[in-house]
Every structure is written in structure tokens, then in C-alpha cells.
Design an enzyme around this catalytic site. Structure first.
Site, PDB file in Angstrom:
ATOM      1  N   GLU A  56      -6.466  38.715  12.612  1.00 21.59           N
ATOM      2  CA  GLU A  56      -7.550  39.533  12.075  1.00 21.59           C
ATOM      3  C   GLU A  56      -7.823  39.262  10.599  1.00 21.59           C
ATOM      4  O   GLU A  56      -8.958  39.404  10.141  1.00 21.59           O
ATOM      5  CB  GLU A  56      -7.237  41.020  12.282  1.00 21.59           C
ATOM      6  CG  GLU A  56      -7.286  41.469  13.718  1.00 21.59           C
ATOM      7  CD  GLU A  56      -5.953  41.355  14.447  1.00 21.59           C
ATOM      8  OE1 GLU A  56      -5.839  41.838  15.588  1.00 21.59           O
ATOM      9  OE2 GLU A  56      -5.008  40.765  13.848  1.00 21.59           O
ATOM     10  N   PHE A  62      -0.626  55.752  20.206  1.00 21.18           N
ATOM     11  CA  PHE A  62      -0.339  54.323  20.250  1.00 21.18           C
ATOM     12  C   PHE A  62      -1.429  53.531  19.528  1.00 21.18           C
ATOM     13  O   PHE A  62      -2.613  53.716  19.769  1.00 21.18           O
ATOM     14  CB  PHE A  62      -0.238  53.859  21.708  1.00 21.18           C
ATOM     15  CG  PHE A  62      -0.017  52.376  21.857  1.00 21.18           C
ATOM     16  CD1 PHE A  62       1.186  51.798  21.465  1.00 21.18           C
ATOM     17  CD2 PHE A  62      -1.010  51.557  22.373  1.00 21.18           C
ATOM     18  CE1 PHE A  62       1.392  50.435  21.596  1.00 21.18           C
ATOM     19  CE2 PHE A  62      -0.811  50.196  22.512  1.00 21.18           C
ATOM     20  CZ  PHE A  62       0.394  49.629  22.120  1.00 21.18           C
ATOM     21  N   GLN A  63      -1.021  52.673  18.627  1.00 25.58           N
ATOM     22  CA  GLN A  63      -1.897  51.830  17.806  1.00 25.58           C
ATOM     23  C   GLN A  63      -2.909  52.652  17.009  1.00 25.58           C
ATOM     24  O   GLN A  63      -4.061  52.282  16.858  1.00 25.58           O
ATOM     25  CB  GLN A  63      -2.604  50.777  18.664  1.00 25.58           C
ATOM     26  CG  GLN A  63      -1.634  49.700  19.176  1.00 25.58           C
ATOM     27  CD  GLN A  63      -2.334  48.482  19.730  1.00 25.58           C
ATOM     28  OE1 GLN A  63      -3.452  48.545  20.221  1.00 25.58           O
ATOM     29  NE2 GLN A  63      -1.650  47.333  19.648  1.00 25.58           N
ATOM     30  N   LYS A  79     -12.574  55.146  20.334  1.00 28.93           N
ATOM     31  CA  LYS A  79     -12.877  54.596  21.655  1.00 28.93           C
ATOM     32  C   LYS A  79     -13.819  55.495  22.451  1.00 28.93           C
ATOM     33  O   LYS A  79     -14.744  55.000  23.122  1.00 28.93           O
ATOM     34  CB  LYS A  79     -11.578  54.366  22.433  1.00 28.93           C
ATOM     35  CG  LYS A  79     -11.793  53.609  23.737  1.00 28.93           C
ATOM     36  CD  LYS A  79     -10.490  53.124  24.337  1.00 28.93           C
ATOM     37  CE  LYS A  79     -10.757  52.284  25.586  1.00 28.93           C
ATOM     38  NZ  LYS A  79      -9.513  51.692  26.146  1.00 28.93           N
ATOM     39  N   MET A  98       1.564  26.623  -8.693  1.00 32.12           N
ATOM     40  CA  MET A  98       1.243  27.385  -9.894  1.00 32.12           C
ATOM     41  C   MET A  98       2.431  28.236 -10.350  1.00 32.12           C
ATOM     42  O   MET A  98       2.694  28.368 -11.548  1.00 32.12           O
ATOM     43  CB  MET A  98       0.024  28.277  -9.651  1.00 32.12           C
ATOM     44  CG  MET A  98      -0.481  28.964 -10.904  1.00 32.12           C
ATOM     45  SD  MET A  98      -1.021  27.788 -12.184  1.00 32.12           S
ATOM     46  CE  MET A  98      -2.712  27.489 -11.649  1.00 32.12           C
TER      47      MET A  98
END
Length: 563
Positions: A49, A111-112, A161, A476
Site C-alpha cells: 500500500e 478485526f483490521q 464497509k 549519505m
């Protein structure tokens, strides 16, 4: 006719001109993904993602349009946060769509579930949690309006949802009215007139321009103003390309790794005109000694940026394109009555450039210098490429040695300095510009942050070219350890780096390698011939080459390390 939330979402995106979404499916967004199959909108399946957010960012930077990405709830949403923060720091217009658990479960540690609205509040221009499908169309309309107007930035919409499943009558609003959000586009006429008078009277004026010029699509107006008044101009990292690097009045980049002439010009100018820039600490060095002899004019659409870091004498709040157009009107001089007297000032700048020019030494039998690779890529593409960068030495060498002559041709993470940005951003830029050559300049450390996006590029035949400046260090950080920590290279040596050629081939991409100077041009030419797959070019470069000039942290711009 009633439509579901998922249908309303996609149809509203299409109303806003969205043709591409970068995303990754999951349980909370399954209804959206199922509906996507019914619409003519391109979806690019990323492998992480974070890659979706950076790809949408690259799409936006290269086109000026709003980039869109989609992620599921919980870890999917939190994975986009780095990309959202990157876009926020650089004022990039994006709309970020995240799934969420059903509204009745929010706050129950379902959940999630993650409070992505709370998490992203500090790094979005605005964000929404949609609680009712009836509000969805207006929220989408407002989100795109907020993202692209004023000082641009990312807007996040959290989509439970059940809201995506619910249905309602669909009417897409024609306009947006937000009482508390009214960006100022026209600068104050009196302040603009005062600024022009000061520029005409100054003996040692200097323009300092940033990414705001590019975001405002004001390069044409800027070029006209610079050439008319014979004003030397220096640009930030984000501003490169706003004025052509090939022109004599361009001093290149200023700041920590800026050119000697640019930093000295800032130090000795009597008038500094900041346009679409925010006086970042990497630009100013020690604030108390930044432009110590100068009056300062600051043009910016964001009033909170003016006098935030550096006190200014003439503030102008307004859109850069609008303000520069008015300035150009004021300096019209068809009769030739006014002639700029810049000879002494420009001669001094030329002398600084002569005594300390940008350069390096490439020996035929010696190790490959990274600067040589960058110059060769610029030469073989004739400078006509969109270049993204990762972060670190590769980024600074690109800014120093690739001549950017057009806006939206350098795509780099400026404010946040995000390793792993360049490759997915290149994918987004290539999707948006299929006829352009897109090249990502990378280090062997940063490319591994999102190397999995090779799968995305191969699956969708995205022919980005990745030039890995492979020095087997986190370059760097190693340079800072060399200069300030007595060469104690604490965990900056990449002892177990992969074979990038084999990694590319394992994904179905093309892998090429150069270990000698005379192989560099051959590898670049071969890579540029590939039109249907991504290419990794592994350049084994000098492991201890540094980026110079360099202004040590906390020092004034005049105290540059030159070796």
C-alpha cells in the site's frame, strides 16, 4: 434511481476526471473492488500500500492532476501513511481512499480496525469518515476541491464497509461551498507594486523559487519575469525545472548541497524575492545568517508559511501564477526607458562560479563516479525524461548534475525525505505519461525499501528505467559519519546486498550491470531500447564518493565544505 455506496464512489471519481487508481484489495473494500469491474477506470495493482500512495503521488506530480489510491482497513490504511505524509510535506494533491470496518463496530477493536482519521490528522490537508451513504457524493466533491485548490495537499476519505453496501439516490453536486475555506488567489495590488519597485531599485537582487511555482503552473510567467529583468535565480530541490537550467541566469540549487554561486549570491544579495518557497531548514542553514544583507519579499498562497521561519519585509499572499502575471504587467517597458543595470552583480556571480564550479573527476581506468552516470543519462536522453529519485546521495547528485529545463520533470521527496519513494513514484509517472522516458535514480539502500513494486511494473508492462548507484553503503549517512563521526561507519555498510540483475530477472524484468567506466554508456543505451518491461541498471560506483558542496548542519550557507 438508487445506487450503492461503492457505485456512487466510482461514478463520482469518474466525474472528477479520475482515470487511474493505484491500490491493493482487502476485506473492507471488497464491494468497491467488485464494482470496479463494471467501470472503465484503470486500476494498477501494487504490491504494498505504500507503493500505491507513492505511485499516486508520482502520477499527480507529473501531471498536475489529483492522484488517487485505495487501500483496505487496518494495516492496509496504516501502510499508506508514509506516502500521505510525503505528499503533505510537498503539497501534492491526492485523494486517499481507505476501507473501514462497519460503522457499528468502529471503536470496538474489530478485526483490521484502525483509527486512520486520527492517525492521519497531522499529515493530511483534511480527512473524512463517511458515516452515511447520503453524504458520500458531497464528501468526494469537497475532497477533490480541497486537494487541488489553495496550497494543494492530500485528503483522506475513510469508507466503512456498510456505507459502501448501503444505497441512496445519487446526484453529484455541481459546486462546493465551504464557509471556512476560501484560499486567496489575488495578491494585494499595493504590495505587488511595492515589490516590483524594490526589485527595480535593487543592486543585487536574487530570485529564490520553490515548488509552488511548479504546483501553480507558473513557469512561463516566471521565465518571462526573470528574462525581462535579468534577475539571477536559484531554485530549491522542489523548484528545479521551473526555470531552465541551461539559461545563464540560473544558478542551480541553493542550500545544504547547493552550488557555490547560489549560496554566495544568497549571502551577498541586497534583495531576496522568495516565490512559492517556504524557507526550509535545508535551504536556509543558520537562520540568523541567512541573506543577512537583504530585504525579503515572499510570495505564497499559504499565509501560514509567510514569516514562519524567516522574517519578511513584503508579504504577498496569493497564487504564484496570478501574482507573477501582475508583476509582468507592471514591468512592461515597450519604450525601453528602463534598462536593468545588473552587470556588476552578474559578473560577481560568474566569478564565484569560475572559482568553485560544480565538478568531479572521472578517470578512464578508475572507479565509476555516480555524477558521470547521471550526466551520461542526461546526455543520452537529451534531457527529455521524467526523473524520479530515491533519497540520499543519489537525490542530491541528480539535483546537481541533471539539467532540468522543464517543470514536472523532477519528481522527488523533498520535505519528508522518504526512502522508497522514487521507484513507485516512477511507476505512477510512467502510467500517467506512457510516451515519456521515466528514469528512477536510486541508491542500493533506498531501492530495497519498495523493490517489490517490480512485480507491479512487470505485470502492467510499465517500462520504467531504474539507475542504481550501487556504492554498498547507505551513502549519505556514511558521508556524515565520515565527516562528523571520525569514519566510524556504524551500520551503514550494506554487506549483504542482493544481486540486482538477478532480482530483476526473477521478476521478469531486465537486469543490466556496469562495473567499468566504458560500460556505462552501453548499459544506458541498452536500457533505453526496452519499451515493454522495467529495467534495473546496476552501476557499481565509487563507494566513498561524497556530495559536495555541503553546508554542515547549523552553519550559514557561506560556510560550505568544498572537497
Amino acid at each position: 434511481m438508487k445506487k450503492t455506496g461503492a457505485q456512487i464512489l466510482i461514478e463520482s471519481l469518474m466525474k472528477e476526471g479520475v482515470d487511474t487508481i493505484f491500490g491493493y484489495p482487502g476485506g473492507a473494500v471488497l464491494n468497491i473492488y467488485d464494482e470496479l469491474l463494471n467501470y472503465q477506470i484503470k486500476h494498477v495493482l501494487v504490491r504494498h500500500e505504500q507503493g500505491a500512495a507513492h505511485a499516486a503521488d508520482g502520477y499527480a506530480r507529473s501531471t498536475g492532476k489529483v492522484g488517487v489510491c485505495l487501500a483496505t482497513s487496518g494495516p492496509g490504511a496504516t501502510n499508506v501513511v508514509t506516502g500521505v505524509a510525503t505528499a503533505y510535506m510537498d503539497s501534492i494533491p491526492m485523494v486517499v481512499l481507505t476501507g473501514q470496518v462497519p460503522t457499528m463496530l468502529i471503536g470496538n477493536d474489530a478485526f483490521q480496525e484502525a483509527d486512520i482519521v486520527g492517525i492521519t490528522r497531522p499529515c493530511t490537508k483534511h480527512n473524512y469518515l463517511v458515516k452515511d451513504v447520503k453524504d458520500l457524493a458531497m464528501i468526494i466533491k469537497e475532497s477533490f476541491y480541497i486537494a487541488r485548490t489553495g496550497r494543494p495537499g492530500p485528503v483522506l476519505i475513510d469508507l466503512p464497509k456498510d456505507v459502501m453496501i448501503d444505497s441512496t439516490e445519487y446526484h453529484y453536486p455541481e459546486e462546493v461551498k465551504l464557509r471556512s475555506y476560501n484560499p486567496t488567489y489575488s495578491g494585494h495590488p499595493g504590495q505587488i507594486k511595492q515589490a516590483v519597485s524594490m526589485i527595480l531599485e535593487a543592486k543585487r537582487p536574487l530570485l529564490y523559487t520553490g515548488g509552488g511555482v511548479i504546483l501553480s503552473n507558473a513557469s512561463e510567467e516566471l521565465t518571462k519575469f526573470v528574462n525581462k529583468l535579468q534577475l539571477p535565480i536559484t531554485m530549491t530541490l522542489m523548484g528545479l525545472g521551473a526555470y531552465p537550467a541551461k539559461e545563464k541566469l540560473s544558478l542551480g540549487m541553493l542550500g545544504m548541497h547547493g552550488t557555490f554561486r547560489a549560496n554566495m549570491a544568497v549571502t551577498h544579495c541586497d534583495l531576496l524575492v522568495a516565490i512559492g518557497a517556504r524557507f526550509d531548514d535545508r535551504v536556509t542553514g543558520k537562520i540568523s545568517e541567512f541573506a543577512p544583507n537583504a530585504k525579503i519579499i515572499h510570495v505564497d498562497i499559504d499565509p501560514t508559511s509567510i514569516s514562519k521561519n524567516v522574517r519578511v519585509d513584503v508579504p504577498i499572499v496569493g497564487d504564484v501564477k496570478n501574482v507573477l502575471s501582475k508583476m509582468n504587467e507592471l514591468v512592461k517597458d515597450d519604450k525601453g526607458a528602463w534598462k536593468p543595470d545588473r552587470k556588476a552583480w552578474l559578473a560577481q556571480i560568474a566569478e564565484w562560479d569560475k572559482t568553485h564550479p560544480m565538478g568531479y573527476r572521472q578517470e578512464k581506468k578508475g572507479p565509476i563516479k555516480p555524477q558521470y552516470v547521471i550526466e551520461k543519462i542526461a546526455e543520452l536522453t537529451r534531457g527529455d525524461a521524467i526523473v524520479t529519485t530515491e533519497v540520499g546521495q543519489n537525490q542530491m547528485w541528480t539535483a546537481q548534475f541533471f539539467p532540468f529545463n522543464k517543470p514536472r520533470t523532477l519528481i522527488t521527496s523533498g520535505g519528508l525525505g522518504t526512502m522508497g519513494f522514487g521507484f513507485p513514484a516512477a511507476i505512477g509517472a510512467q502510467v500517467a505519461n506512457p510516451d515519456k522516458t521515466v528514469i528512477c535514480m536510486a541508491g542500493d539502500g533506498s531501492i530495497q525499501m519498495n523493490i517489490q513494486e517490480l512485480g507491479t511494473a512487470v505485470q502492467f508492462n510499465i517500462p520504467v528505467k531504474v539507475a542504481i548507484l550501487n556504492n554498498h553503503f547507505l551513502g549519505m549517512v556514511r558521508q556524515w559519519q565520515e565527516l562528523f563521526f571520525h569514519r566510524r561507519y556504524s551500520y551503514t555498510c550494506i554487506d549483504c546486498a542482493p544481486d540486482f540483475v538477478k532480482v530483476a530477472e526473477a521478476y521478469g524484468a531486465v537486469g543490466l550491470r556496469a562495473t567499468k567506466v566504458d560500460e556505462v554508456e552501453k548499459v544506458i543505451k541498452e536500457a533505453l531500447k526496452v519499451k515493454d518491461r522495467p529495467v534495473f541498471m546496476d552501476f557499481q560506483v565509487d563507494p566513498e564518493e561524497g556530495v559536495y558542496p555541503m553546508v554542515p548542519a547549523g552553519q550559514p550557507l557561506s560556510k560550505m565544505l568544498l572537497v
